[in-house]
Motif scaffolding. Structure first.
Motif, mmCIF file in Angstrom:
data_model
loop_
_atom_site.group_PDB
_atom_site.id
_atom_site.type_symbol
_atom_site.label_atom_id
_atom_site.label_comp_id
_atom_site.label_asym_id
_atom_site.label_seq_id
_atom_site.Cartn_x
_atom_site.Cartn_y
_atom_site.Cartn_z
ATOM 1 N N THR A 140 0.858 -1.186 0.000
ATOM 2 C CA THR A 140 0.000 0.000 0.000
ATOM 3 C C THR A 140 0.891 1.233 0.000
ATOM 4 O O THR A 140 2.069 1.167 0.371
ATOM 5 C CB THR A 140 -0.921 0.052 1.241
ATOM 6 N N ASP B 173 -6.597 -4.711 -5.369
ATOM 7 C CA ASP B 173 -7.260 -3.528 -4.807
ATOM 8 C C ASP B 173 -8.400 -3.859 -3.836
ATOM 9 O O ASP B 173 -9.300 -3.047 -3.613
ATOM 10 C CB ASP B 173 -7.788 -2.639 -5.928
ATOM 11 N N LYS B 174 -8.344 -5.036 -3.251
ATOM 12 C CA LYS B 174 -9.374 -5.399 -2.279
ATOM 13 C C LYS B 174 -9.085 -4.720 -0.946
ATOM 14 O O LYS B 174 -7.967 -4.730 -0.442
ATOM 15 C CB LYS B 174 -9.389 -6.925 -2.092
ATOM 16 N N HIS B 175 -10.139 -4.104 -0.342
ATOM 17 C CA HIS B 175 -9.976 -3.430 0.944
ATOM 18 C C HIS B 175 -9.842 -4.473 2.040
ATOM 19 O O HIS B 175 -10.626 -5.412 2.150
ATOM 20 C CB HIS B 175 -11.176 -2.536 1.234
ATOM 21 N N TYR C 93 -5.062 -1.813 1.402
ATOM 22 C CA TYR C 93 -5.686 -2.458 0.243
ATOM 23 C C TYR C 93 -4.674 -3.433 -0.365
ATOM 24 O O TYR C 93 -3.475 -3.185 -0.341
ATOM 25 C CB TYR C 93 -6.081 -1.418 -0.804
ATOM 26 N N LYS D 255 -2.530 -4.859 -3.082
ATOM 27 C CA LYS D 255 -1.950 -4.330 -4.313
ATOM 28 C C LYS D 255 -1.186 -5.404 -5.095
ATOM 29 O O LYS D 255 -0.257 -5.093 -5.830
ATOM 30 C CB LYS D 255 -1.020 -3.164 -3.985
#
Length: 289
Positions: free
Chosen positions: A200, A268-270, A276, A278
């Motif tokens: 991140t 890009d999943k929170h 997130y 990456k």
């Protein structure tokens, strides 16, 4: 003079009379010995070979000295021409080996004078050396390119125990999708990431590795599976993501599979707070014909 014209029905001991079956057994011819019995009785003598040996290897003809074939004791050729095993001959009397003879000349050249094949023939000759169990030739071939580089590459791939399984999964998914859609090609998403922790903008940029000291509970917050078809990683080595991508494409191409790939973004999943995932996501395009 007493003449007996019939069977003596009044005989006190009927077992004394010889039956017809008993008579037949008495006059039976000796049984022909079986192959097994003959083998025990008459073992085949050791096969004798001339000093100059004519060979037919899968339809390709060679001529060499017997001593050349016996150069190294622990090889299949030395065992075959030791005299302990029977080797058939063709119509011209050449000793026949049921093997493709394309690279057998390279085998003989090494046995004769230690000559090694040209680089483009190394892999194929290596397979033949494995078949004939020629250890010294195998050792020499493993120390030259491209096999020396392949040993280094396999050491890297050994860091990922499921690498081969993932390759099979890529092939199976691509085949299934192409058949379902009656399409010439199929696309699938592949994640290739080296670091275990997600990248991140908030991570400290002074470190090349993202293995920070975090508690076990904090580490679990970052564990997740990217929404892709196949995922490779993580691993600890100098080799990076592009090196692994090269391995994947090379191994698929060696199996006759045409593959193109491009990076289409990141997961890009929170995860939690400002973190997130990456990890890079690649689109693989497998073309079947």
């Amino acid at each position: 003079m007493v003449v007996v014209t019939g069977q003596n029905k009044g005989s006190a001991n009927p077992d004394d009379a010889m039956s017809s079956s008993d008579a037949e057994e008495d006059f039976q011819e000796p049984a022909t010995p079986t192959a097994t019995q003959a083998g025990r009785a008459l073992p085949l003598p050791p096969q004798q070979f001339p000093e100059v040996v004519p060979l037919n290897v899968g339809g390709t003809y060679f001529t060499t000295r017997l001593s050349t074939l016996r150069r190294y004791e622990d090889t299949m050729l030395a065992a075959m021409f030791s005299g302990r095993h029977y080797i058939p001959t063709d119509a011209e009397g050449r000793y026949f080996i049921d093997r493709d003879g394309t690279y057998f000349g390279d085998i003989l050249n090494f046995l004769r004078s230690g000559d090694l094949p040209s680089r483009e023939r190394v892999r194929s000759v290596y397979k033949e050396a494995q078949y004939y169990s020629i250890g010294p030739l195998l050792d020499n071939l493993e120390d030259i390119q491209p096999l020396k580089g392949e040993k280094v590459r396999q050491a890297f791939l050994g860091l990922m125990p499921y690498y081969r399984d993932h390759l099979e999964r890529i092939i199976e998914i691509a085949k299934l999708r192409a058949m379902q859609r009656k399409a010439r090609f199929a696309k699938l998403k592949v994640c290739v990431f080296k670091e275990e922790m997600p990248i991140t903008p908030y991570e400290c940029p002074h470190f090349n590795s993202l293995r920070f000291e975090r508690s076990e509970s904090e580490t679990k917050l970052f564990e997740h599976h990217c929404e892709v078809d196949v995922s490779f990683g993580p691993w600890e080595a100098v080799a990076d993501v592009y090196d692994l991508l090269h391995c994947i494409v090379t191994d698929l191409s060696d199996r006759g599979i045409t593959v193109d790939h491009q990076c289409i973004g990141v997961c890009d999943k929170h995860l939690i707070n400002h973190y997130y995932c990456k990890r890079p996501i690649y689109e693989f395009k497998i073309t079947w014909w």
